[in-house]
Design an enzyme around this catalytic site. Sequence first.
Site, PDB file in Angstrom:
ATOM      1  CD  GLU A   1      -2.698  -0.948   2.671  1.00 11.84           C
ATOM      2  OE1 GLU A   1      -2.524   0.052   3.397  1.00 11.84           O
ATOM      3  OE2 GLU A   1      -3.492  -1.858   2.948  1.00 11.84           O
TER       4      GLU A   1
ATOM      5  CG  HIS B   1      -4.387  -0.475   6.573  1.00 10.52           C
ATOM      6  ND1 HIS B   1      -3.927  -1.334   5.615  1.00 10.52           N
ATOM      7  CD2 HIS B   1      -5.377  -1.141   7.209  1.00 10.52           C
ATOM      8  CE1 HIS B   1      -4.599  -2.469   5.662  1.00 10.52           C
ATOM      9  NE2 HIS B   1      -5.494  -2.379   6.626  1.00 10.52           N
TER      10      HIS B   1
END
Length: 289
Positions: free
Chosen positions: A210, A247
């Site tokens: 990510e 996140h």
Amino acid sequence: MIYRSGQRVLVQGITGKQGTFWAQKMMETGTKVVAGVNPKRAGETHLGVPVYGTAVEATKSTPCDVSVIFVPPVLARDAIVDAIDAGIATVVVLTEHIPAQHVLEIHARAKRAGCRIVGPNTAGIVTPGEGFVGIMPGHNPNIFQPGHVGVISRSGSLGTLICLNLTRAKLGQSAFIGIGGDPMIGTTTRDALEALDRDDRTHAIAMVGEIGGTMEEAAAEYAAGMKKPIAAFIAGRSSPPDKKMGHAGAIVTGGKGGYASKREALERAGVKVVDTPHEIALALADVYA
């Protein structure tokens, strides 16, 4: 950080709703859950295993190799420290939103004790055909099947999608390692990559990254010297700078930790970077062909 059949698992928070549900699923797949912890229900039996007041008490009677934390954020620090003090080698921390000062303390104590922390905010670890620890659907044969592709993911949902595609492509998985989505985690992408590189059952690797942080760039440095093929997908390609994603660790400032930086580093190391999660299975199928 790779679960192996026969490793003894302690479930901290086993009597709660989530602890009960997932402990039962773990046991159904062959995971050797040997004890649980709940200070208020010490002395009871739950799901056929003894419940203790602390991990230290549990390991005096029942040796444990892995602990998994089903404990809310305000109590997580004490539960994790308890597992470290009990001498448990690997602690899988599912909890997110643990206060930062507690996380710093946990990692420092774990390092001194030689304890491996997986997480916080991990979905867990899975070895198809042997068992799983955490909240990944390791009990679902449509998603997880024994194979030779090791999977690394910050995200549980993206990791699940990758594993589903690998199973549909008849490749299966040798292991799944969910490293967690928090900014400060005990097992990095590079740590997981090194573990899978050493694993004889793993012939190829699927990496799900990510935006945010520099873990993928650090992993690329190691990947450059590997012989096992790697395919990677980096989430957040269209995210604007300084945008916080799902996140806590997925935040980009300036050029560091951005999509372009990660992709360039991985491709320079010989990693096949794909544009969609579906393409990972296709890329690795070509390797096997």
